[in-house]
Design a protein around this motif. Structure first.
Motif, PDB file in Angstrom:
ATOM      1  N   GLU A 109      58.123  59.355  57.617  1.00  0.00           N
ATOM      2  CA  GLU A 109      59.120  58.713  56.769  1.00  0.00           C
ATOM      3  C   GLU A 109      60.467  58.862  57.468  1.00  0.00           C
ATOM      4  O   GLU A 109      60.578  59.525  58.504  1.00  0.00           O
ATOM      5  CB  GLU A 109      59.177  59.374  55.382  1.00  0.00           C
ATOM      6  CG  GLU A 109      57.878  59.323  54.581  1.00  0.00           C
ATOM      7  CD  GLU A 109      57.546  57.930  54.072  1.00  0.00           C
ATOM      8  OE1 GLU A 109      58.470  57.084  54.059  1.00  0.00           O
ATOM      9  OE2 GLU A 109      56.391  57.698  53.706  1.00  0.00           O
ATOM     10  N   ILE A 110      61.491  58.242  56.899  1.00  0.00           N
ATOM     11  CA  ILE A 110      62.845  58.450  57.401  1.00  0.00           C
ATOM     12  C   ILE A 110      63.740  58.841  56.230  1.00  0.00           C
ATOM     13  O   ILE A 110      63.479  58.476  55.088  1.00  0.00           O
ATOM     14  CB  ILE A 110      63.414  57.197  58.105  1.00  0.00           C
ATOM     15  CG1 ILE A 110      63.485  56.010  57.136  1.00  0.00           C
ATOM     16  CG2 ILE A 110      62.606  56.863  59.336  1.00  0.00           C
ATOM     17  CD1 ILE A 110      64.193  54.804  57.729  1.00  0.00           C
ATOM     18  N   THR A 111      64.774  59.602  56.530  1.00  0.00           N
ATOM     19  CA  THR A 111      65.675  60.055  55.466  1.00  0.00           C
ATOM     20  C   THR A 111      66.527  58.900  54.968  1.00  0.00           C
ATOM     21  O   THR A 111      66.872  57.995  55.713  1.00  0.00           O
ATOM     22  CB  THR A 111      66.604  61.178  55.963  1.00  0.00           C
ATOM     23  OG1 THR A 111      67.376  60.694  57.059  1.00  0.00           O
ATOM     24  CG2 THR A 111      65.805  62.390  56.390  1.00  0.00           C
ATOM     25  N   GLY A 112      66.874  58.974  53.684  1.00  0.00           N
ATOM     26  CA  GLY A 112      67.746  57.979  53.084  1.00  0.00           C
ATOM     27  C   GLY A 112      69.181  58.439  53.098  1.00  0.00           C
ATOM     28  O   GLY A 112      69.579  59.297  53.897  1.00  0.00           O
ATOM     29  N   ASP A 113      69.954  57.902  52.184  1.00  0.00           N
ATOM     30  CA  ASP A 113      71.367  58.238  52.074  1.00  0.00           C
ATOM     31  C   ASP A 113      71.555  59.733  51.837  1.00  0.00           C
ATOM     32  O   ASP A 113      70.871  60.336  51.024  1.00  0.00           O
ATOM     33  CB  ASP A 113      71.987  57.436  50.918  1.00  0.00           C
ATOM     34  CG  ASP A 113      73.492  57.572  50.881  1.00  0.00           C
ATOM     35  OD1 ASP A 113      74.079  57.898  51.927  1.00  0.00           O
ATOM     36  OD2 ASP A 113      74.086  57.362  49.819  1.00  0.00           O
ATOM     37  N   ARG A 114      72.442  60.367  52.601  1.00  0.00           N
ATOM     38  CA  ARG A 114      72.787  61.791  52.497  1.00  0.00           C
ATOM     39  C   ARG A 114      71.658  62.722  52.939  1.00  0.00           C
ATOM     40  O   ARG A 114      71.674  63.909  52.628  1.00  0.00           O
ATOM     41  CB  ARG A 114      73.231  62.150  51.076  1.00  0.00           C
ATOM     42  CG  ARG A 114      74.402  61.323  50.543  1.00  0.00           C
ATOM     43  CD  ARG A 114      74.889  61.874  49.216  1.00  0.00           C
ATOM     44  NE  ARG A 114      75.899  61.017  48.628  1.00  0.00           N
ATOM     45  CZ  ARG A 114      75.646  60.099  47.727  1.00  0.00           C
ATOM     46  NH1 ARG A 114      74.426  59.910  47.297  1.00  0.00           N
ATOM     47  NH2 ARG A 114      76.615  59.355  47.227  1.00  0.00           N
TER      48      ARG A 114
END
Length: 235
Positions: free
Chosen positions: A49-54
């Motif tokens: 997965e990839i990280t979202g906002d913040r």
């Protein structure tokens, strides 16, 4: 024999549940302000997965799975899932920034010079943070506020405001106290300072002391929180 079989069939769903992957929620913490788009790879399951906002992320995992975090501007980090991680709302993964040395660069920060002090914006004008502006916008109009309330978007935006306030408090703490204070006075290991900053802003008494600009009380509370944090992390 019958009782043994009955016990086995009653226990079977629990065994199967424990073997299944569970969604783990977490947040990457770092000195870098760019925490979006960090790659999170479950090496054990070959999923990512990839990280979202913040820096927030969610990924399927189970106990002993190894998560690898990587980004071009951060040092690669690995995190092994523990049983206790499933009992918390978020796991925090610290990542160090990659340092780029520049020659003959001087930065001067003028904290008191802003749009208000320069008279560009009247001092009486209320300023809104990005999250507060999104929340305010969601309540404007006739139909949209109702739709946002029904869909749950209003509550989500309210939560964003709370998260943003904690992030601002984390930055304010870094400005109030030098990094050497955390490592030498509070004995927080250098690689855990960012995690400690995220930990202290969750404390209501500390947040109140910082809001009141009571540095004496804030310093006192930090000492106690440092002891709690070190014990929690067993550092």
């Amino acid at each position: 024999m019958f009782k043994s079989l009955l016990f086995f069939f009653l226990l079977l769903p629990l065994i199967l549940f424990c073997q299944k992957d569970t969604i783990i929620s977490g947040k990457v913490v770092s000195q870098s302000i760019n925490l979006e788009g960090i790659h999170v790879l479950n090496i054990s399951k070959k999923t990512g997965e990839i990280t979202g906002d913040r820096g927030y992320f969610k990924i399927k995992a189970q106990v002993n799975d190894t998560l690898q975090f990587s980004a071009v501007h951060l040092e690669a980090t690995r995190y092994v899932i523990k049983e206790s991680d499933f009992k918390t709302e978020l796991i925090f993964v610290e990542m160090k920034s990659l340092t780029t040395h520049l020659k003959e660069v001087t930065l001067t920060e003028y904290k008191n010079i802003n749009a208000f002090s320069l008279g560009i914006i009247p001092a009486s004008t209320k300023s809104y943070t990005p999250a507060e502006r999104r929340l305010k916008s969601s309540k404007s109009g006739f139909i949209e506020p109702v739709l946002n309330l029904i869909s749950g978007r209003t509550n989500t935006l309210k939560n964003d405001v709370g998260i943003e306030k904690k992030e601002f408090l984390q930055i304010k703490t870094s400005n109030y106290f030098e990094r050497i204070y955390f490592t030498q006075t509070l004995h927080i290991p250098e690689e855990h300072v960012d995690g400690f900053l995220f930990y202290v802003v969750e404390n209501e008494n500390y947040a109140r002391a910082m809001k009141d600009k009571n540095k004496t009380m804030a310093t006192f509370l930090l000492s106690g929180l440092a002891v709690e944090y070190l014990k929690l992390k067993e550092l």
